[in-house]
Design a protein around this motif. Structure first.
Motif, PDB file in Angstrom:
ATOM      1  N   THR A 134     -24.353  -6.348  -1.556  1.00  0.00           N
ATOM      2  CA  THR A 134     -23.536  -6.795  -2.696  1.00  0.00           C
ATOM      3  C   THR A 134     -22.659  -5.669  -3.273  1.00  0.00           C
ATOM      4  OG1 THR A 134     -25.375  -6.326  -4.164  1.00  0.00           O
ATOM      5  CG2 THR A 134     -25.141  -8.613  -3.420  1.00  0.00           C
ATOM      6  N   SER A 135     -22.632  -4.527  -2.588  1.00  0.00           N
ATOM      7  CA  SER A 135     -21.902  -3.385  -3.161  1.00  0.00           C
ATOM      8  C   SER A 135     -20.414  -3.696  -3.373  1.00  0.00           C
ATOM      9  CB  SER A 135     -22.080  -2.143  -2.277  1.00  0.00           C
ATOM     10  OG  SER A 135     -21.684  -2.441  -0.956  1.00  0.00           O
ATOM     11  N   ILE A 136     -19.803  -4.417  -2.398  1.00  0.00           N
ATOM     12  CA  ILE A 136     -18.359  -4.716  -2.516  1.00  0.00           C
ATOM     13  C   ILE A 136     -18.100  -5.674  -3.680  1.00  0.00           C
ATOM     14  CG2 ILE A 136     -16.353  -5.749  -1.360  1.00  0.00           C
ATOM     15  CD1 ILE A 136     -17.560  -4.838   1.289  1.00  0.00           C
ATOM     16  N   VAL A 137     -18.884  -6.744  -3.721  1.00  0.00           N
ATOM     17  CA  VAL A 137     -18.612  -7.747  -4.774  1.00  0.00           C
ATOM     18  C   VAL A 137     -18.922  -7.203  -6.167  1.00  0.00           C
ATOM     19  CG1 VAL A 137     -18.748  -9.845  -3.383  1.00  0.00           C
ATOM     20  CG2 VAL A 137     -20.840  -8.864  -4.293  1.00  0.00           C
ATOM     21  N   GLU A 138     -19.855  -6.254  -6.233  1.00  0.00           N
ATOM     22  CA  GLU A 138     -20.147  -5.635  -7.540  1.00  0.00           C
ATOM     23  C   GLU A 138     -18.928  -4.833  -8.024  1.00  0.00           C
ATOM     24  OE1 GLU A 138     -23.990  -3.588  -7.826  1.00  0.00           O
ATOM     25  OE2 GLU A 138     -24.754  -5.129  -6.477  1.00  0.00           O
ATOM     26  N   LYS A 139     -18.266  -4.191  -7.066  1.00  0.00           N
ATOM     27  CA  LYS A 139     -17.052  -3.453  -7.434  1.00  0.00           C
ATOM     28  C   LYS A 139     -15.941  -4.437  -7.841  1.00  0.00           C
ATOM     29  CE  LYS A 139     -13.631  -0.250  -5.655  1.00  0.00           C
ATOM     30  NZ  LYS A 139     -12.564  -1.076  -6.190  1.00  0.00           N
ATOM     31  N   TRP A 140     -15.841  -5.521  -7.080  1.00  0.00           N
ATOM     32  CA  TRP A 140     -14.768  -6.485  -7.351  1.00  0.00           C
ATOM     33  C   TRP A 140     -14.952  -7.188  -8.697  1.00  0.00           C
ATOM     34  CZ3 TRP A 140     -14.151  -9.227  -1.901  1.00  0.00           C
ATOM     35  CH2 TRP A 140     -13.574  -8.306  -1.028  1.00  0.00           C
ATOM     36  N   ILE A 141     -16.205  -7.414  -9.056  1.00  0.00           N
ATOM     37  CA  ILE A 141     -16.420  -8.087 -10.349  1.00  0.00           C
ATOM     38  C   ILE A 141     -15.981  -7.174 -11.499  1.00  0.00           C
ATOM     39  CG2 ILE A 141     -18.850  -7.451 -10.861  1.00  0.00           C
ATOM     40  CD1 ILE A 141     -17.661 -11.008 -11.155  1.00  0.00           C
ATOM     41  N   LEU A 142     -16.140  -5.865 -11.271  1.00  0.00           N
ATOM     42  CA  LEU A 142     -15.649  -4.906 -12.275  1.00  0.00           C
ATOM     43  C   LEU A 142     -14.119  -4.958 -12.359  1.00  0.00           C
ATOM     44  CD1 LEU A 142     -17.877  -1.727 -11.692  1.00  0.00           C
ATOM     45  CD2 LEU A 142     -17.869  -3.220 -13.689  1.00  0.00           C
ATOM     46  N   ASP A 143     -13.494  -5.118 -11.167  1.00  0.00           N
ATOM     47  CA  ASP A 143     -12.024  -5.216 -11.143  1.00  0.00           C
ATOM     48  C   ASP A 143     -11.556  -6.451 -11.907  1.00  0.00           C
ATOM     49  OD1 ASP A 143     -11.836  -2.928  -9.669  1.00  0.00           O
ATOM     50  OD2 ASP A 143     -11.622  -3.938  -7.731  1.00  0.00           O
ATOM     51  N   ALA A 144     -12.259  -7.560 -11.692  1.00  0.00           N
ATOM     52  CA  ALA A 144     -11.900  -8.807 -12.400  1.00  0.00           C
ATOM     53  C   ALA A 144     -12.053  -8.615 -13.912  1.00  0.00           C
ATOM     54  CB  ALA A 144     -12.781  -9.954 -11.916  1.00  0.00           C
ATOM     55  N   ASP A 145     -13.125  -7.954 -14.276  1.00  0.00           N
ATOM     56  CA  ASP A 145     -13.374  -7.676 -15.690  1.00  0.00           C
ATOM     57  C   ASP A 145     -12.266  -6.795 -16.275  1.00  0.00           C
ATOM     58  OD1 ASP A 145     -15.223  -8.468 -17.608  1.00  0.00           O
ATOM     59  OD2 ASP A 145     -16.004  -6.415 -17.748  1.00  0.00           O
ATOM     60  N   ASN A 146     -11.853  -5.794 -15.496  1.00  0.00           N
ATOM     61  CA  ASN A 146     -10.774  -4.895 -15.941  1.00  0.00           C
ATOM     62  C   ASN A 146      -9.478  -5.661 -16.166  1.00  0.00           C
ATOM     63  OD1 ASN A 146     -12.230  -2.573 -16.044  1.00  0.00           O
ATOM     64  ND2 ASN A 146     -11.753  -1.944 -13.936  1.00  0.00           N
ATOM     65  N   GLU A 147      -9.213  -6.631 -15.285  1.00  0.00           N
ATOM     66  CA  GLU A 147      -7.993  -7.443 -15.444  1.00  0.00           C
ATOM     67  C   GLU A 147      -8.043  -8.220 -16.759  1.00  0.00           C
ATOM     68  OE1 GLU A 147      -5.142  -7.673 -13.732  1.00  0.00           O
ATOM     69  OE2 GLU A 147      -5.829  -6.086 -12.400  1.00  0.00           O
ATOM     70  N   MET A 148      -9.218  -8.698 -17.077  1.00  0.00           N
ATOM     71  CA  MET A 148      -9.366  -9.429 -18.347  1.00  0.00           C
ATOM     72  C   MET A 148      -9.138  -8.508 -19.542  1.00  0.00           C
ATOM     73  SD  MET A 148     -12.400 -12.188 -17.853  1.00  0.00           S
ATOM     74  CE  MET A 148     -12.051 -12.920 -19.432  1.00  0.00           C
ATOM     75  N   VAL A 149      -9.642  -7.284 -19.421  1.00  0.00           N
ATOM     76  CA  VAL A 149      -9.447  -6.306 -20.510  1.00  0.00           C
ATOM     77  C   VAL A 149      -7.956  -5.995 -20.680  1.00  0.00           C
ATOM     78  CG1 VAL A 149      -9.902  -3.903 -21.206  1.00  0.00           C
ATOM     79  CG2 VAL A 149     -11.748  -5.294 -20.266  1.00  0.00           C
ATOM     80  N   ARG A 150      -7.268  -5.838 -19.528  1.00  0.00           N
ATOM     81  CA  ARG A 150      -5.825  -5.545 -19.589  1.00  0.00           C
ATOM     82  C   ARG A 150      -5.079  -6.702 -20.250  1.00  0.00           C
ATOM     83  NH1 ARG A 150      -5.847  -3.568 -13.847  1.00  0.00           N
ATOM     84  NH2 ARG A 150      -6.518  -1.417 -14.062  1.00  0.00           N
ATOM     85  N   ALA A 151      -5.484  -7.911 -19.915  1.00  0.00           N
ATOM     86  CA  ALA A 151      -4.854  -9.095 -20.529  1.00  0.00           C
ATOM     87  C   ALA A 151      -5.033  -9.056 -22.049  1.00  0.00           C
ATOM     88  CB  ALA A 151      -5.463 -10.372 -19.952  1.00  0.00           C
TER      89      ALA A 151
END
Lengths: 274, 175
Positions: A198-215
């Protein structure tokens, strides 16, 4: 005689009961679409009244007769009243749009409604006051007052429009936040089961979260532009600032879309074997 | 110079139907005036001895009702013009056929072009090599929710461009 009395009493009773029902129904039917139709109609009337004012004004300035002066007074009165009416219709449509926009609670909307209602009241009073004007100078003063007030009205309008954009984005970001949480829980479950990396998806979920923060940041910037907008600015300058605020809102929308795309890719990865 | 032209014209056969200068048709001028010859077309002489072809056609056409009352010369002119036209058309047709034989047309086979259909392509969420979670109910549910939200985001327009404050005229003055 008694029969007539009974019929009259019955008719009065039915009327008293039916009238509020009809009024409530009319209130319920009045939505944004109808309010917007009223606004466009008022705008057309205003344009006609303005053309009439320009014509009578030039005739008065050319002939300078009592007759042309009276005609100019009538035309100016009609013009000022139609201008107030168009502002009232515009604010009503704006209020309805905001009312129908999801993503904000009633208590969050209330301060905006109060500002809009205050503006509507002012323009309604001003419209009534125009009737009492007698000389052309009175109209000039009335128009100056309306001009000063409209500067405030514009600010309120831009605030409400920004709140509408915020509401729309909130209505997307709310479910998106829940989806991020659910996806995160699923990833944790998979990690604990230990049957998939799950290492990749754990990183990607952080990316998704970051996009929400930027929004969220973009939305804050957009709101700050409107809060800092000054009353004394000219209409064009206000419009320009509002456009830059809306551009930030569009960027926030784009970040929201990007966050959702990341969530989609996480699902693909979860569904794919190592 | 003019004499030469006359000699040349006289030498050409009148039967050929060509324009011929008739010396008899020259205008009589005073003897002391310089000799001049005027070119005139003598249609009588020209069609006096028509070709065998024209003669044959004329013999047949003259029997035809509407042509009976027509002057001989006019009839012959008509025959010549009509014959020339028919020969020209036949020549063009033959030329076209020959050209077609020499250059066979290339047949362009057009494949039917499908009309473009506007369609929103959903994000590819299908896994090529499925894991044990590919059919997991909660994962599929999440997938559906993400799809629905994606459509909602795409359909949302954050701008309300029709509700910008109206531009109003506040310039009221009478000076």
């Amino acid at each position: 005689m008694r029969r007539i009395l009974i019929v009259v009493m019955l008719a009065l009773f039915v009327n008293v009961i039916a009238a509020p029902v009809q009024y409530t129904s009319a209130q319920e039917d009045f939505d944004f679409t109808k309010a917007y139709e009223d606004y466009t109609f008022s705008l057309d009337e205003y344009r006609k009244a303005e053309a009439g004012y320009q014509l009578k004004r030039s005739e008065y300035l050319r002939h300078d007769t009592l007759s042309s002066k009276n005609e100019a007074i009538d035309a100016t009165r009609g013009f000022l009243k139609s201008r107030d009416q168009v502002v009232i219709a515009y604010l009503t449509a704006l209020r309805k749009k905001f009312d129908e926009t999801p993503g904000m609670s009633g208590s969050e909307k209330e301060p905006y409604f109060a500002k809009v209602d205050s503006e509507v009241s002012w323009h309604q009073e001003h419209k009534d006051r125009v009737d009492t004007a007698v000389t052309l100078d009175d109209f000039v003063d009335d128009s100056k007052e309306a001009s000063d007030q409209y500067s405030k009205t514009e600010l309120v309008a831009y605030e409400v429009l920004t709140a509408v954009s915020t509401g729309k984005l909130n209505s997307l970001r709310g479910p998106q936040g829940e989806l991020v949480g659910q996806t995160n829980s699923k990833i944790s479950g998979i990690r604990q089961a230990g049957d998939k990396d799950t290492s990749i998806v754990e990183k990607w979920i952080l990316d998704a979260d970051n996009e929400m923060v930027r929004a969220e940041e973009k939305m804050d910037t957009a709101r700050a532009i409107i809060v800092e907008m000054k009353e004394r600015l000219k209409s064009g300058e206000k419009r320009s600032k509002f456009n830059s605020s809306q551009a930030k809102m569009s960027e926030a929308h784009q970040h929201t879309k990007e966050a959702n795309r990341f969530l989609g890719e996480i699902i693909i990865e979860i569904k794919t074997a190592d | 110079m003019n004499d030469n032209v006359n000699q040349k014209d006289q030498a050409s056969t009148p039967q050929s139907g060509e324009v011929k200068v008739d010396p008899s048709a020259t205008v009589q001028e005073p003897k002391d005036a310089p000799k001049k010859t005027k070119k005139t077309i003598n249609f009588d002489k020209m069609f006096a001895k028509p070709t065998a072809f024209v003669d044959r056609i004329d013999a047949k056409v003259s029997q035809f009702g509407p042509m009976k009352g027509m002057p001989v010369m006019g009839r012959r002119i008509l025959i010549i013009v009509m014959s020339a036209f028919v020969f020209f058309v036949a020549f063009v047709i033959v030329l076209g056929l020959v050209y077609r034989l020499l250059n066979p047309p290339t047949v362009i086979k057009r494949n039917p072009i499908p009309s473009p259909v506007s369609k929103v392509t959903p994000p590819p969420l299908e896994a090529r090599n499925p894991s044990k979670y590919a059919e997991d109910e909660s994962v599929l549910e999440l997938e559906q929710k993400i799809r629905d939200l994606d459509k909602q985001i795409t359909d949302t327009n954050v701008r309300e461009s029709t509700l910008n404050p109206p531009s109003l005229n506040f310039e009221v003055g009478f000076e």
